[in-house]
Design a protein around this motif. Sequence first.
Motif, PDB file in Angstrom:
ATOM      1  N   ARG A 274       0.848  -1.192   0.000  1.00  0.00           N
ATOM      2  CA  ARG A 274       0.000   0.000   0.000  1.00  0.00           C
ATOM      3  C   ARG A 274       0.883   1.242   0.000  1.00  0.00           C
ATOM      4  N   HIS A 275       0.242   2.403  -0.129  1.00  0.00           N
ATOM      5  CA  HIS A 275       0.988   3.649  -0.045  1.00  0.00           C
ATOM      6  C   HIS A 275       1.484   3.862   1.384  1.00  0.00           C
ATOM      7  N   THR A 276       2.636   4.493   1.520  1.00  0.00           N
ATOM      8  CA  THR A 276       3.168   4.790   2.839  1.00  0.00           C
ATOM      9  C   THR A 276       2.279   5.773   3.613  1.00  0.00           C
ATOM     10  N   PRO A 322      -3.773  13.036  -4.663  1.00  0.00           N
ATOM     11  CA  PRO A 322      -4.587  12.518  -3.558  1.00  0.00           C
ATOM     12  C   PRO A 322      -3.786  12.298  -2.276  1.00  0.00           C
ATOM     13  N   CYS A 323      -2.476  12.127  -2.424  1.00  0.00           N
ATOM     14  CA  CYS A 323      -1.630  11.828  -1.265  1.00  0.00           C
ATOM     15  C   CYS A 323      -0.915  13.062  -0.740  1.00  0.00           C
ATOM     16  N   TYR A 324      -0.390  13.882  -1.653  1.00  0.00           N
ATOM     17  CA  TYR A 324       0.314  15.108  -1.311  1.00  0.00           C
ATOM     18  C   TYR A 324       0.001  16.124  -2.403  1.00  0.00           C
ATOM     19  N   ASN A 325      -0.369  17.325  -1.996  1.00  0.00           N
ATOM     20  CA  ASN A 325      -0.784  18.296  -3.003  1.00  0.00           C
ATOM     21  C   ASN A 325      -0.143  19.645  -2.725  1.00  0.00           C
ATOM     22  N   SER A 347      -4.411   6.828   3.295  1.00  0.00           N
ATOM     23  CA  SER A 347      -5.713   7.141   3.886  1.00  0.00           C
ATOM     24  C   SER A 347      -6.788   6.711   2.884  1.00  0.00           C
ATOM     25  N   ALA A 348      -8.052   6.943   3.226  1.00  0.00           N
ATOM     26  CA  ALA A 348      -9.128   6.664   2.282  1.00  0.00           C
ATOM     27  C   ALA A 348      -8.955   7.514   1.036  1.00  0.00           C
ATOM     28  N   ARG A 349      -8.371   8.683   1.218  1.00  0.00           N
ATOM     29  CA  ARG A 349      -8.121   9.596   0.086  1.00  0.00           C
ATOM     30  C   ARG A 349      -6.911   9.150  -0.726  1.00  0.00           C
ATOM     31  N   CYS A 350      -6.000   8.452  -0.085  1.00  0.00           N
ATOM     32  CA  CYS A 350      -4.724   8.044  -0.710  1.00  0.00           C
ATOM     33  C   CYS A 350      -4.477   6.571  -0.418  1.00  0.00           C
ATOM     34  N   PRO A 351      -5.226   5.666  -1.077  1.00  0.00           N
ATOM     35  CA  PRO A 351      -5.105   4.241  -0.741  1.00  0.00           C
ATOM     36  C   PRO A 351      -3.901   3.556  -1.358  1.00  0.00           C
TER      37      PRO A 351
END
Length: 352
Positions: A274-276, A322-325, A347-351
């Motif tokens: 998964r994403h960190t 979605p993860c960093y903007n 997160s749910a935003r950055c799965p």
Amino acid sequence: MTDHNVKSDTQGDGGDVIDCIDIYKQPALSHPLLRNHTIEMIPPPYPNENETNSSHQDDEQVLQSWLSQEECPEGTIPILRTQAFNSSTPKSSPPFNITDVQFTPASGHEYATVNLLGGQYYGAHASLNVWSPLSEFEENSISQIWIAGGHGQARSTVEAGWKINSADKQTRFFIFWTGHNYKDGCYNLECSGFVQVNRKFAIGLPIKPVSTYNGKQVEIFLSIYKHQSVGQWWLMVQDQALGYWPDKILPSLKGSADTVTWGGEIYNSEPGGRHTSTQMGSGHYPSEGYGKASYFRNIQYLANSGKFVDADELITYVTKPPCYNLIMQNKATGFGTHFYYGGSGYSARCPK
């Protein structure tokens, strides 16, 4: 000349051990290209000296509270004895090909940055707020200024900012350089290269205090600049000149730079597929704004004119929104050209 090890066992605020080393026996001077180097003790005049940022918070105390009780004697510089700051995560520059402005990030590296590309730049500065974001699996969360020149294996950079990793869990000031696309160079004073002249700051110590969410914002002013008549890239933190990178060790920065970047970087090792969860900046998204998100303000670059000027034609680069903007802002009094950036990671935003 003073003894090699004038004073030792000085405890930094984070428990680090600091040695005061004879300035003429510092690591930089063991570099093959610097063995006959004459240390420049006084920096060249600072560009726009009467216009520099006057809101540096608590100056030295923001960086290193140990200085209120200790400082190295004349003729020496402070060096961390141990490098708890190290991590196994590889360093990487923003992945820009300035010939066609294509973006191809190094594997695992993610960015939220603003960039100047393809010009002649002799420096850059900004104020940025400092946080203590979550970092996992020895990954890094970094906020910094990059100044770079050249292409491929000839790429040279000088860099400075703040950094945290999970092994250490302390937000630390850092510098970095490479002459040949990250095949050489190092953080801080871990290898020969950066010539330190300031006896007050131990590069690599924790920055304390840091900003609090919806509370006091703690920031540092960073500036890297080069006068066209000299061959050194000087580093200033708050109103203090720390030292310089001689351009002898930076083949593609012997003249001007061709790329300047401000912003955040994390390394995503994709734990468990998964994403960190490693956070960038404050760990909150730029839409939350002042007091909650990370920012860079009063972004300027050093032009051919020898003056710092506003960086107006910036290219934004975000690898995974979605993860960093990142959100650019209109100029504002006291903030000039500025942006907010960062995010939470997994997160749910950055799965993924």
